[in-house]
Scaffold this motif. Structure first.
Motif, PDB file in Angstrom:
ATOM      1  N   ALA A   1       4.447 -10.302  -6.878  1.00 53.22           N
ATOM      2  CA  ALA A   1       4.985 -11.108  -6.128  1.00 53.22           C
ATOM      3  C   ALA A   1       4.214 -11.708  -4.692  1.00 53.22           C
ATOM      4  CB  ALA A   1       6.414 -10.477  -5.399  1.00 53.22           C
ATOM      5  N   LYS A   2       3.492 -10.779  -4.272  1.00 55.25           N
ATOM      6  CA  LYS A   2       2.753 -11.043  -2.920  1.00 55.25           C
ATOM      7  C   LYS A   2       1.683 -12.246  -3.321  1.00 55.25           C
ATOM      8  CE  LYS A   2      -0.571  -9.076   0.421  1.00 55.25           C
ATOM      9  NZ  LYS A   2      -1.114  -7.920   1.057  1.00 55.25           N
TER      10      LYS A   2
ATOM     11  N   VAL B   1       5.684  -5.814  -6.965  1.00 55.45           N
ATOM     12  CA  VAL B   1       5.488  -6.221  -5.678  1.00 55.45           C
ATOM     13  C   VAL B   1       4.084  -6.794  -5.489  1.00 55.45           C
ATOM     14  CG1 VAL B   1       5.288  -5.432  -3.150  1.00 55.45           C
ATOM     15  CG2 VAL B   1       7.023  -4.587  -4.467  1.00 55.45           C
ATOM     16  N   GLU B   2       3.080  -6.517  -6.091  1.00 49.66           N
ATOM     17  CA  GLU B   2       1.663  -7.049  -5.854  1.00 49.66           C
ATOM     18  C   GLU B   2       1.725  -8.463  -6.454  1.00 49.66           C
ATOM     19  OE1 GLU B   2      -0.996  -5.944  -4.178  1.00 49.66           O
ATOM     20  OE2 GLU B   2       0.058  -4.628  -3.471  1.00 49.66           O
TER      21      GLU B   2
ATOM     22  N   HIS C   1       9.040 -13.090   3.883  1.00 49.91           N
ATOM     23  CA  HIS C   1       8.823 -12.220   2.429  1.00 49.91           C
ATOM     24  C   HIS C   1       7.456 -11.460   2.529  1.00 49.91           C
ATOM     25  CE1 HIS C   1      11.790 -15.406   0.911  1.00 49.91           C
ATOM     26  NE2 HIS C   1      12.608 -14.376   1.350  1.00 49.91           N
ATOM     27  N   LEU C   2       6.302 -11.993   2.985  1.00 49.06           N
ATOM     28  CA  LEU C   2       5.217 -11.505   3.059  1.00 49.06           C
ATOM     29  C   LEU C   2       5.263 -10.239   3.734  1.00 49.06           C
ATOM     30  CD1 LEU C   2       2.584 -14.460   2.997  1.00 49.06           C
ATOM     31  CD2 LEU C   2       2.982 -12.978   1.058  1.00 49.06           C
TER      32      LEU C   2
ATOM     33  N   THR D   1       5.355  -2.298   0.132  1.00 50.44           N
ATOM     34  CA  THR D   1       3.942  -1.736  -0.525  1.00 50.44           C
ATOM     35  C   THR D   1       3.704  -0.474   0.293  1.00 50.44           C
ATOM     36  OG1 THR D   1       3.184  -3.996  -1.049  1.00 50.44           O
ATOM     37  CG2 THR D   1       1.626  -2.032  -0.837  1.00 50.44           C
TER      38      THR D   1
ATOM     39  N   ASN E   1       7.953  -8.384   4.473  1.00 56.53           N
ATOM     40  CA  ASN E   1       8.767  -7.523   3.687  1.00 56.53           C
ATOM     41  C   ASN E   1       7.968  -6.936   2.671  1.00 56.53           C
ATOM     42  OD1 ASN E   1      10.805  -8.562   5.217  1.00 56.53           O
ATOM     43  ND2 ASN E   1      11.866  -9.603   3.523  1.00 56.53           N
ATOM     44  N   ILE E   2       7.194  -7.624   1.887  1.00 55.02           N
ATOM     45  CA  ILE E   2       6.115  -7.331   0.929  1.00 55.02           C
ATOM     46  C   ILE E   2       5.301  -6.137   1.280  1.00 55.02           C
ATOM     47  CG2 ILE E   2       4.401  -7.715  -0.906  1.00 55.02           C
ATOM     48  CD1 ILE E   2       5.882 -10.429  -1.371  1.00 55.02           C
ATOM     49  N   ASP E   3       4.644  -6.197   2.655  1.00 55.84           N
ATOM     50  CA  ASP E   3       3.800  -5.361   2.995  1.00 55.84           C
ATOM     51  C   ASP E   3       4.466  -3.837   3.284  1.00 55.84           C
ATOM     52  OD1 ASP E   3       1.598  -7.157   3.199  1.00 55.84           O
ATOM     53  OD2 ASP E   3       1.942  -7.923   5.243  1.00 55.84           O
TER      54      ASP E   3
ATOM     55  N   ILE F   1      11.858  -9.883  -1.645  1.00 55.70           N
ATOM     56  CA  ILE F   1      10.193 -10.166  -1.720  1.00 55.70           C
ATOM     57  C   ILE F   1      10.061 -11.584  -1.971  1.00 55.70           C
ATOM     58  CG2 ILE F   1       9.644  -7.772  -2.244  1.00 55.70           C
ATOM     59  CD1 ILE F   1       9.431  -8.629  -5.047  1.00 55.70           C
ATOM     60  N   SER F   2      10.984 -12.218  -2.455  1.00 55.35           N
ATOM     61  CA  SER F   2      10.885 -13.547  -2.425  1.00 55.35           C
ATOM     62  C   SER F   2      12.291 -14.239  -2.151  1.00 55.35           C
ATOM     63  CB  SER F   2      10.370 -13.968  -3.835  1.00 55.35           C
ATOM     64  OG  SER F   2      11.372 -13.723  -4.986  1.00 55.35           O
TER      65      SER F   2
END
Length: 290
Positions: A233-234, A230-231, A65-66, A73, A68-70, A165-166
């Motif tokens: 969620a990170k 997104v931030e 998920h991290l 972003t 994916n988040i990157d 993202i999660s």
């Protein structure tokens, strides 16, 4: 009640079994101390092993998920930058349109403004074809690496691109080309450039450009809100990853002071057992003849 016969052999065997068991416990503690792990094999603690495997699986999911988040972003930042540039270019076009309305402007002046509109139009087309990881950010899921083809025709689609993202949430990372007027602005700018050199820019062209500018501004706000989500969620997912790492450590890792103390106690016990066994096992032929 009969008494079982205790022989020298049985005493020796019992003493050796005790020594081997004590030595095995010492070796286990030494291995734990050297590796830092309480569990080396599933049989060491089946329940702890099952818990650790569950936590590891959850941690792997959090790490994915991290990643994916990157990616989300990066794409949203690229899109936000493109939209900001697009808004600036459309504002510039409107300024040129207003200047072209001046009655004192000569034919040469109108031609110069028209040429400037055409130049800005080229920048606008390039912005609509902005790519992230070789995919057009305004092209949806359409094949190819551009949203506008060589004829400046919109060839993207309105399919939504989402990223997980999660465990329970996804976020949309695309912006539909039609939501930022990619399908109408190029032709509109061509029309405006032509109108500047002919009868003047019409009210309909002003209205169409203003509508496109409003679309772009709404998209900028939408992308910004998604970026904030997104931030957030990170932060949550990274906190979860660290918590899971701690739980894995609790399940698998040793308590260092306790293990050292247990090892020292086991060494003392082994030395005592070894001393006692050395006396018990001092046999001779005479002992067997008795």
């Amino acid at each position: 009640m009969g008494l079982s016969r205790i022989t020298q052999r049985s005493v020796s065997d019992s003493a050796l079994r005790g020594l081997q068991a004590s030595l095995a416990r010492t070796a286990t503690l030494q291995n734990q101390l050297s590796s830092g792990k309480r569990i080396s094999n599933p049989s060491d603690d089946p329940s702890g092993t099952a818990s650790a495997m569950t936590f590891r699986s959850q941690r792997s999911a959090a790490e994915q998920h991290l990643r994916n988040i990157d990616g989300a972003t990066g794409r949203l930042n690229t899109t936000d930058s493109a939209l900001t540039d697009l808004s600036d270019r459309l504002n510039k076009i409107r300024e040129l349109m207003v200047r072209s309305q001046s009655g004192a402007l000569s034919t040469e002046g109108r031609s110069a403004l028209s040429a400037e509109v055409s130049a800005v139009r080229g920048n606008v087309v390039d912005i609509y074809n902005t790519r992230y990881l070789d995919r057009p950010v305004f092209g949806g899921t359409a094949a190819g690496d551009v949203a506008l083809d060589a004829t400046d025709t919109y060839v993207g689609n309105d399919a939504t691109v989402e990223v997980r993202i999660s465990r329970d949430a996804t976020v949309r990372v695309d912006v539909k080309g039609t939501d930022v007027a990619a399908d109408t602005v190029p032709a509109l700018l061509t029309q405006i450039a032509t109108e500047m050199t002919t009868g003047g820019v019409t009210a309909a062209s002003f209205a169409a450009l203003d509508a496109a500018r409003s679309k772009v501004l709404r998209a900028i706000g939408d992308v910004g809100s998604r970026g904030s989500r997104v931030e957030a969620a990170k932060t949550q997912v990274d906190s979860l990853r660290l918590d899971l790492q701690g739980r894995i450590s609790e399940s698998e890792d040793i308590d260092l002071p306790e293990t050292i103390m247990n090892l020292e106690s086991q060494k003392v016990a082994y030395q005592a057992a070894l001393g006692a066994a050395s006396k018990v096992l001092q046999t001779s032929l005479v002992d067997f003849l008795k």
